[in-house]
Design an enzyme around this catalytic site. Structure first.
Site, PDB file in Angstrom:
ATOM      1  N   HIS A 191       0.977  -1.232  -0.105  1.00  0.00           N
ATOM      2  CA  HIS A 191      -0.074  -0.180   0.052  1.00  0.00           C
ATOM      3  C   HIS A 191       0.972   0.916  -0.107  1.00  0.00           C
ATOM      4  CE1 HIS A 191       0.685   0.418   4.145  1.00  0.00           C
ATOM      5  NE2 HIS A 191      -0.087   0.884   4.742  1.00  0.00           N
TER       6      HIS A 191
ATOM      7  N   GLU B  63       6.428   4.478  13.484  1.00  0.00           N
ATOM      8  CA  GLU B  63       5.035   5.173  14.412  1.00  0.00           C
ATOM      9  C   GLU B  63       5.426   4.557  15.847  1.00  0.00           C
ATOM     10  OE1 GLU B  63       2.247   1.941  11.870  1.00  0.00           O
ATOM     11  OE2 GLU B  63       3.700   0.592  12.094  1.00  0.00           O
TER      12      GLU B  63
ATOM     13  N   ASP C  84       7.717  -7.430   8.394  1.00  0.00           N
ATOM     14  CA  ASP C  84       6.593  -6.619   8.308  1.00  0.00           C
ATOM     15  C   ASP C  84       7.189  -5.317   7.708  1.00  0.00           C
ATOM     16  OD1 ASP C  84       3.955  -5.630   8.893  1.00  0.00           O
ATOM     17  OD2 ASP C  84       4.748  -4.710   9.974  1.00  0.00           O
TER      18      ASP C  84
ATOM     19  N   HIS D 231       7.616  -2.536   1.895  1.00  0.00           N
ATOM     20  CA  HIS D 231       7.460  -0.764   2.247  1.00  0.00           C
ATOM     21  C   HIS D 231       8.922  -0.008   2.044  1.00  0.00           C
ATOM     22  CE1 HIS D 231       3.613  -1.147   3.646  1.00  0.00           C
ATOM     23  NE2 HIS D 231       3.386  -1.836   4.944  1.00  0.00           N
TER      24      HIS D 231
HETATM   25  C1  BG6 Z   1       1.572  -2.051   6.994  1.00  0.00           C
HETATM   26  C2  BG6 Z   1       2.127  -2.653   8.478  1.00  0.00           C
HETATM   27  O1  BG6 Z   1       1.892  -3.079   5.978  1.00  0.00           O
HETATM   28  O2  BG6 Z   1       1.728  -0.778   7.741  1.00  0.00           O
HETATM   29  C3  BG6 Z   1       1.930  -2.043   9.378  1.00  0.00           C
HETATM   30  O3  BG6 Z   1       1.936  -4.458   8.379  1.00  0.00           O
HETATM   31  C4  BG6 Z   1       2.091  -0.710   9.613  1.00  0.00           C
HETATM   32  O4  BG6 Z   1       2.290  -3.022  11.062  1.00  0.00           O
HETATM   33  C5  BG6 Z   1       1.118  -0.269   8.343  1.00  0.00           C
HETATM   34  O5  BG6 Z   1       1.397  -0.300  11.212  1.00  0.00           O
HETATM   35  C6  BG6 Z   1       1.497   1.538   8.287  1.00  0.00           C
HETATM   36  O6  BG6 Z   1       0.851   1.643   7.223  1.00  0.00           O
HETATM   37  P1  BG6 Z   1       0.251   3.320   7.415  1.00  0.00           P
HETATM   38  O7  BG6 Z   1      -0.324   3.098   5.557  1.00  0.00           O
HETATM   39  O8  BG6 Z   1      -0.168   4.103   8.246  1.00  0.00           O
HETATM   40  O9  BG6 Z   1       2.017   3.722   7.598  1.00  0.00           O
END
Ligand code: BG6
Length: 529
Positions: free
Chosen positions: A221, A259, A278, A283
């Site tokens: 994503h 985070e 993860d 990412h």
């Molecule tokens: C996910 C992870 O892919 O991305 C999570 O599994 C993480 O652990 C999340 O919290 C964070 O997404 P974003 O868009 O809030 O940065």
């Protein structure tokens, strides 16, 4: 008469582009209006497996509503939920409505909702249930007739990868994976794509045995985020950056995804997985690939993926891993004014959990452009604040004619792509301090998305779901990218598995001391964004 040039006849100019309407290179229909026309998916529907899970409730269902509300889904769009619950159509509608009200980005409007709800169905069954998949097949055929979905279906596997095999097998057995003439069938899958390179290969084998690679859309994503796509705009639409984007000028690169949230409620997924699998495997390595790749010949999916694959192939960990990596696990601490528990006190995690909630590593890219430039990647939960950024830190100027005292507050130049929050780009450089001496210190020049544009950015899932329905695969990692990412990470994870447990760090801080040492040994420090 000579052909008009860009300087000629600016009196009759197009309001959108400022270019003259009679310019031969400029066709108003083709060049100006097209880019403003929304990209609308053709007749189609989507089946979500795992529709009662967190991801579907919090992200997928709101994103589908937002797409409908923006007029980007076909009028007859159908949404079919598949799950174990014994739900009626009405139960499913109520569930989706609740998810939409809680999570939609745009206003929930009765007429949009009603039209979307008309096309909703729920099929009750397990992932091994022949009869339920046959019922699903019959339902899709009925929706093709009643909603005009034309045999075009996306199957969204929002389920743990252990179930991929069952679902794919059933889709094949029931004939649903095969598109009738002039229609399409696609599968959209969520991470984790395996837990190492071998398991990723096996998953790809299972999925590709049923769906050809060009019908597989793997969601990362982060690639759906506007600021991540802006990396390509920044690099390839400008002349300013590219000459400096290499080892001659760049000292090192820091890619951070921090985070502030903890892992309460996520033990089922996260325990035993950890921060590297993860977040770094997907990412952060995608961010690295977009930052470091060469310019694609064009922005077709194949060209873009080819460049990412090339750079991932050239990427490797720097050794010895004891010094070039770090991992940690949060203990109780303060997040602002709130006292928060440590990982081992969170529900579902055992007292002796070895799962890392912080991971950092040093990677090198063996190419002419990047040789000798370390890429430091880090991610963690319960850190000082939520921020994702890519910071390119430049080498110091080779000579400063100002005297040490005058430049004691001058650091290294930096370009920082802020992925989230406060999306934007920051440039840090030295500037003269007002006054009678030639004192120079760091200042920031800051571009902020929210100030520069009035349009609000769509959610990543809106973009990615729409792209999958439109067969636009540029923003989806291929099987090869996924396997290469594991190849980069596997030695690090294996090394950690053989060397004790993660180091403790207090919630609300910036991670374990070993992460600071990792950079200090090279006379560098992490940014404190
Ligand atoms: C996910 C992870 O892919 O991305 C999570 O599994 C993480 O652990 C999340 O919290 C964070 O997404 P974003 O868009 O809030 O940065």
């Amino acid at each position: 008469m000579p052909p008009p040039t860009k300087q000629a006849d600016t009196t009759v100019s197009n309001t959108l582009t400022g270019l003259p309407d009679n310019a031969p290179w400029f066709n108003p229909l083709r060049d100006s209006q097209d880019k403003r026309l929304p990209r609308i998916a053709g007749p189609c529907g989507m089946v979500i497996f795992g529709v009662t899970g967190d991801l579907a409730r919090k992200k997928l269902l709101p994103a589908i509503y937002d797409l409908a509300n923006r007029g980007l889904l076909p009028a007859g769009f159908a949404l079919v939920g598949y799950g174990r619950r014994e739900w009626s159509k009405q139960d499913f509608e109520d569930y989706v409505h609740e998810a939409v009200v809680a999570g939609a980005r745009t206003e929930v409007r009765a007429n949009v909702w009603e039209r979307l709800a008309e096309g909703m169905e729920f099929i009750s069954g397990t992932f091994r249930d022949d009869a339920a998949f046959d019922t699903l097949g019959a339902k899709l055929a009925e929706l093709d007739r009643t909603r005009g979905t034309a045999g075009n279906w996306g199957f969204y596997l929002s389920v743990p990868p252990d179930y991929f095999s069952d679902v794919c097998h059933q889709l094949k057995r029931s004939g649903l994976a095969e598109a009738p003439a002039n229609s399409w069938r696609r599968v959209i899958i969520e991470k984790p794509f395996g837990h190492d390179q071998d398991s990723a290969r096996e998953l790809n084998r299972v999925v590709n045995a049923v769906f050809p690679e060009d019908s597989v859309f793997r969601i990362d994503h982060y690639l759906g985020k506007e600021t991540v796509q802006n990396i390509m705009a920044l690099r390839f639409a400008n002349q300013l950056f590219d000459p400096l984007w290499n080892s001659h000028y760049i000292d090192h690169v820091q890619i951070t995804m921090a985070e502030d949230i903890g892992l309460g409620g996520r033990a089922g997924y996260y325990d035993g997985i950890g921060a590297a699998r993860d977040v770094i495997q997907n990412h952060l390595l995608q961010l690295l690939a977009l930052t470091a790749m060469e310019e694609p010949v064009s922005f077709t999916p194949a060209e873009l993926q080819a460049e990412k694959i090339k750079v991932l192939r050239a990427t490797a960990p720097v050794y010895p891993l004891a010094k070039t990596t770090a991992r940690g696990q949060y203990t109780a601490g303060w997040q602002g004014s709130t006292r928060v528990p440590g990982l081992r006190e969170e529900e579902g995690f055992s007292d002796d959990s070895n799962t890392e909630t912080y991971a950092a590593c040093t990677l090198e890219i063996n190419s002419r452009r990047w040789a000798g430039v370390p890429f430091y990647l880090r991610t963690g939960k319960r850190l000082g604040r939520r921020v994702t950024e890519i910071a390119l830190i430049f080498k110091p100027a080779p000579h400063l004619p100002f005297g040490d005292v005058m430049t004691s507050a001058l650091g290294q130049n930096a370009v920082v792509i802020r992925v989230q929050p406060d999306e934007g780009v920051l440039m840090r450089f030295g500037s003269k301090v007002p006054g009678s001496t030639m004192e120079v210190r760091d200042v920031n020049m800051d571009f902020s998305y929210s100030e520069a544009f009035t349009e609000e950015s769509p959610e990543a899932y809106e973009r990615l779901i729409l792209d999958a329905l439109l067969d636009e695969s540029s923003l989806f990692p291929t099987n090869e990218e996924v396997e290469l990412s594991w190849q980069i990470l596997d030695p690090i994870i294996q090394y950690w598995a053989q060397h004790g447990r993660p180091e403790d760090y207090e919630a609300g801080t910036w991670g374990p001391a070993s992460a600071d040492r990792m950079l200090a040994r090279e006379a560098r420090t992490w940014r404190r964004p």
